[in-house]
Design a protein around this motif. Sequence first.
Motif, short mmCIF file in Angstrom:
data_model
loop_
_atom_site.label_atom_id
_atom_site.label_comp_id
_atom_site.label_asym_id
_atom_site.label_seq_id
_atom_site.Cartn_x
_atom_site.Cartn_y
_atom_site.Cartn_z
N GLY A 190 0.82 -1.21 0.00
CA GLY A 190 0.00 0.00 0.00
C GLY A 190 0.85 1.25 0.00
O GLY A 190 2.02 1.24 -0.39
N THR A 191 0.26 2.36 0.43
CA THR A 191 0.93 3.66 0.41
C THR A 191 1.58 3.94 1.75
O THR A 191 0.93 3.84 2.80
CB THR A 191 -0.07 4.78 0.08
OG1 THR A 191 -0.72 4.48 -1.17
CG2 THR A 191 0.62 6.13 -0.03
N GLN B 146 3.97 4.41 -2.98
CA GLN B 146 3.34 3.09 -2.94
C GLN B 146 4.41 2.01 -2.84
O GLN B 146 5.46 2.09 -3.47
CB GLN B 146 2.48 2.86 -4.18
CG GLN B 146 1.21 3.68 -4.20
CD GLN B 146 0.20 3.16 -5.20
OE1 GLN B 146 0.40 2.11 -5.82
NE2 GLN B 146 -0.90 3.88 -5.34
N ASP C 154 -4.36 1.30 -1.43
CA ASP C 154 -4.75 1.52 -0.03
C ASP C 154 -4.38 0.35 0.87
O ASP C 154 -4.79 0.29 2.03
CB ASP C 154 -6.26 1.77 0.07
CG ASP C 154 -6.65 3.10 -0.56
OD1 ASP C 154 -5.81 4.02 -0.55
OD2 ASP C 154 -7.78 3.20 -1.06
N ASN D 238 -6.94 -5.53 2.49
CA ASN D 238 -7.98 -5.48 3.51
C ASN D 238 -7.85 -6.70 4.42
O ASN D 238 -7.77 -7.84 3.96
CB ASN D 238 -9.36 -5.45 2.85
CG ASN D 238 -10.46 -5.13 3.84
OD1 ASN D 238 -10.69 -5.85 4.79
ND2 ASN D 238 -11.16 -4.02 3.60
#
Length: 501
Positions: free
Chosen positions: A183-184, A191, A202, A205
């Motif tokens: 992610g970032t 990134q 992002d 998850n």
Amino acid sequence: MELFGNLALGFETALTLTNLAYCFLGVLLGTAIGVLPGLGPVATIAMLLPLTFGLPAETSLIMLAGIYYGAQYGGSTTAILVNLPGESSAVVATLDGYQMARRGRAGVALATAAIGSFVAGTIATLVIVLFAPPLAGVALEFGAAEYFSLMVLGLIASIVLAHGSLLHAFGMILIGFFLGFVGTDVNSGMQRYSFGVPELGDGLNFVIIAMGTFGLGEIIANLGTEMSRDVHAAKINNLMPSREDFRRIVKPILRGTFLGSFLGILPGGGAMLAAFATYSMEKKLSPHQAEFGHGAIEGVAAPESANNAGAQTSFIPMLTLGIPSNPVMALMIGAMIIQGIQPGPSVMTEQPSLFWGLIISMWIGNLMLLVLNLPLVGIWVKLISVPYHFLYPVILTFCCIGVFSLNNSTFDIYLMIIFGFMGYVFRKLGAEPAPMLLAFILGPMMEEYLRRALLLSHGDPAVFIFSPISGALLVVAVILLLLVLLPSIKRSRVEAFQEEA
């Protein structure tokens, strides 16, 4: 007086109609999940995480907690009646519980498991009430260096206590770190490890990884090894233990409760380790050693008390330090993050109704389980006879709907499938995925605390050693690694888990 005020707040939160209903739903579902081999609380909670989006934080955590300790009850039912443990921690109950059932004492064995679990749950709840607040107070004094060292200790302990090869456990930690860093970067805005895929900007998850690795991975593994479920439970006549039975189980229940309460706090420990350790201890202490393996009532009372106590005290490090002690607690932290709550000692001061409501709900849930468990035995035995190939399409559909609902993206479903096959491969290789999930949660937090500590110390890494608390935690971590590498300790560790395999 402050303690009584906190307990009153907990009862006020837990006794609302909504929270009582979801507590009942959680323990009922947890018992059913414990009965069904091949699911377990980790996979179930992972699949139910998307549902928590629409629930208040207190309600969702009360329900998920009920599933966890409810599964400890349910797992012993089929272990005793049909020699088929529904939960890993219930493996020990087959050793003497099933032998009691074969001798016509199935009802007494079930009642012993229920009584031991209720007593252990009640005492473990009291342990949380007494020890969680002081521990949270101490944790408020922690700085960045202390938190980093605490998380290092947690990961080392998860490696030491993981089943199977230490090398596999270490490898799972590294994979978890890598997944957590996708992610970032919050500091540079760059990134990392996204490979140009916009959906990974992002990060990954937590729900997708958990549902894939534990939910879908369990389905794939169970399809290849579906067990024969020839239900031949003995007829249940008398449920009430005799006076002699009560005399024999009092001390094992108390010993199992206190050992289980301690082991539940340790990272990587919990219900399963508590059950095995308590059975081994009871086998040495009992005056009826010859009966063990042939229907000793102590062999049911002690481990069933220990696994329930261990399941509940594992909430202590999660609630007070924000450190998951097992995969279920990692999922609970994920549920808190979904609700916008930062896990850690601030939960007790900023979310007192959540903290105390969850604790009180554990006692209420244990009371519900004591009332429910024995009357529903017939239903649970019928449930286990359902072939798995009828269950898995429903589970798979639920997983896909839950993952899609996160971002309304089919990409998330593809990711879940990838992690599902990864979970299956891990199981085939004998690598337990639990350390990976812990590292995924703790990795980004460790990185942030490492940066803060070095920033405050102007880049001097000695801060981790010369800070008294941080240095002590790192010394304990090193000692744990050295101990487990000693031949005698390593051999004992293998023997402790070989019965599960």
